[in-house]
Design an enzyme around this catalytic site. Structure first.
Site, mmCIF file in Angstrom:
data_model
loop_
_atom_site.group_PDB
_atom_site.id
_atom_site.type_symbol
_atom_site.label_atom_id
_atom_site.label_comp_id
_atom_site.label_asym_id
_atom_site.label_seq_id
_atom_site.Cartn_x
_atom_site.Cartn_y
_atom_site.Cartn_z
ATOM 1 N N ARG A 182 -8.778 12.204 -49.572
ATOM 2 C CA ARG A 182 -7.671 13.099 -49.909
ATOM 3 C C ARG A 182 -7.784 13.452 -51.383
ATOM 4 O O ARG A 182 -7.231 12.765 -52.245
ATOM 5 C CB ARG A 182 -6.340 12.396 -49.615
ATOM 6 C CG ARG A 182 -5.100 13.237 -49.917
ATOM 7 C CD ARG A 182 -3.846 12.453 -49.515
ATOM 8 N NE ARG A 182 -2.632 13.202 -49.741
ATOM 9 C CZ ARG A 182 -1.980 13.256 -50.905
ATOM 10 N NH1 ARG A 182 -2.448 12.592 -51.951
ATOM 11 N NH2 ARG A 182 -0.882 13.969 -51.013
ATOM 12 N N SER A 196 0.853 14.754 -39.992
ATOM 13 C CA SER A 196 2.045 14.186 -40.635
ATOM 14 C C SER A 196 3.290 14.754 -39.972
ATOM 15 O O SER A 196 3.399 15.972 -39.828
ATOM 16 C CB SER A 196 2.095 14.573 -42.113
ATOM 17 O OG SER A 196 0.978 14.094 -42.794
ATOM 18 N N LYS A 234 2.440 11.285 -54.241
ATOM 19 C CA LYS A 234 2.535 12.623 -53.641
ATOM 20 C C LYS A 234 3.687 13.367 -54.298
ATOM 21 O O LYS A 234 4.847 13.009 -54.125
ATOM 22 C CB LYS A 234 2.769 12.490 -52.133
ATOM 23 C CG LYS A 234 2.798 13.820 -51.377
ATOM 24 C CD LYS A 234 2.834 13.560 -49.869
ATOM 25 C CE LYS A 234 3.282 14.739 -49.054
ATOM 26 N NZ LYS A 234 2.277 15.787 -48.923
HETATM 27 N N1 TZP Z 1 2.226 11.269 -47.586
HETATM 28 C C1 TZP Z 1 3.455 10.789 -47.595
HETATM 29 S S1 TZP Z 1 3.670 9.640 -48.811
HETATM 30 C C2 TZP Z 1 2.066 9.805 -49.340
HETATM 31 C C3 TZP Z 1 1.427 10.741 -48.550
HETATM 32 C C4 TZP Z 1 0.018 11.165 -48.692
HETATM 33 C C5 TZP Z 1 1.493 9.056 -50.482
HETATM 34 C C6 TZP Z 1 1.259 7.611 -50.176
HETATM 35 O O1 TZP Z 1 0.726 6.950 -51.300
HETATM 36 P P1 TZP Z 1 1.218 5.499 -51.740
HETATM 37 O O2 TZP Z 1 0.561 5.279 -53.077
HETATM 38 O O3 TZP Z 1 0.691 4.536 -50.720
HETATM 39 O O4 TZP Z 1 2.703 5.529 -51.831
#
Ligand code: TZP
Ligand code: MG
Length: 217
Positions: free
Chosen positions: A46, A118, A147
């Site tokens: 990603r 998602s 994010k």
């Molecule tokens: N989608 C929803 S939260 C997120 C994504 C890609 C980020 C998750 O990253 P982390 O560091 O595990 O909270």
């Protein structure tokens, strides 16, 4: 080749590590190698956010990470970018609500590739299933700093709602999940957890990945 079955999919979701270069403290290759040594079960490339690589550098990093996954027999999923997934011969694609629908991705990639979507509520989950998703990512469960455009924090409520509604599609929780708060996500009905920072930013990446595996054994 056939579509992945839900038993195999659930196993792959146990410890689902996601990252790109902007998430890494060490180099991306060192980070992924350590996580793979620690037993992650699935990986998503990603490459997003400020400073994310593009063009040839993006492709080169993708090839490097793809090779590490192959060596460890860990399926390699690409976030959002269908053409990058094709160029890298990825094992699948993960799409958000603003990306191509699973049905379109499936037409391009074929039956045997893994497609994740998602979803943030029951309606999105039902649509993704109708479109042929193999698994769902549900979140953010907890506050996340990985994010920028994350939706509202939902706790485990949406996971519980989906299971209460009888949906048995493989699913992972995502968003702010750590070794200390992962268990409620699994108890709510998730088959696994997906994390960026808890592994990419860990002091000991291999040990942390290993401990996530213990939690979900
Ligand atoms: N989608 C929803 S939260 C997120 C994504 C890609 C980020 C998750 O990253 P982390 O560091 O595990 O909270
Ligand atoms: Mg997206």
């Amino acid at each position: 080749m056939k579509r992945i079955n839900s038993v195999d999919m659930r196993k792959l979701l146990k410890v689902y590590f996601i990252m790109g270069s902007v998430n890494c403290r060490l180099s991306p290759a060192e980070t992924l190698s350590a996580a793979a040594d620690g037993g992650i079960t699935l990986f998503q490339f990603r490459e997003k956010g400020p400073g994310a690589l593009t063009g040839a550098a993006l492709l080169e990093l993708g090839q490097q990470l793809r090779a590490i996954c192959r060596a460890h027999r860990i399926p390699f999923i690409v976030n959002d970018d269908l053409e990058l997934a094709v160029a890298l011969d990825a094992d699948g694609v993960h799409a958000g609500q603003d990306d191509l629908p699973a049905r379109t991705i499936r037409q391009r990639l074929g039956e045997h590739k893994i497609i994740g979507v998602s979803a943030h509520n029951l309606a999105e989950a039902q649509q993704a299933i109708a479109d042929g998703a193999d698994y769902l990512g549900i979140g953010p469960v907890y506050p996340t700093s990985s994010k920028d455009d994350a939706e509202a924090v939902q706790g485990t409520a949406v996971i519980e709602e989906l299971r209460r509604s009888g949906l048995n599609i493989p699913l992972v929780g995502i968003g702010g999940i750590t070794l200390d708060n992962a268990l409620p996500v699994l108890r709510a009905g998730a088959d696994g957890i997906s994390v960026i920072s808890a592994i990419a930013g860990a002091e000991d990446i291999r040990e942390t990945a290993r401990k996530f595996g213990w939690i979900n054994d």
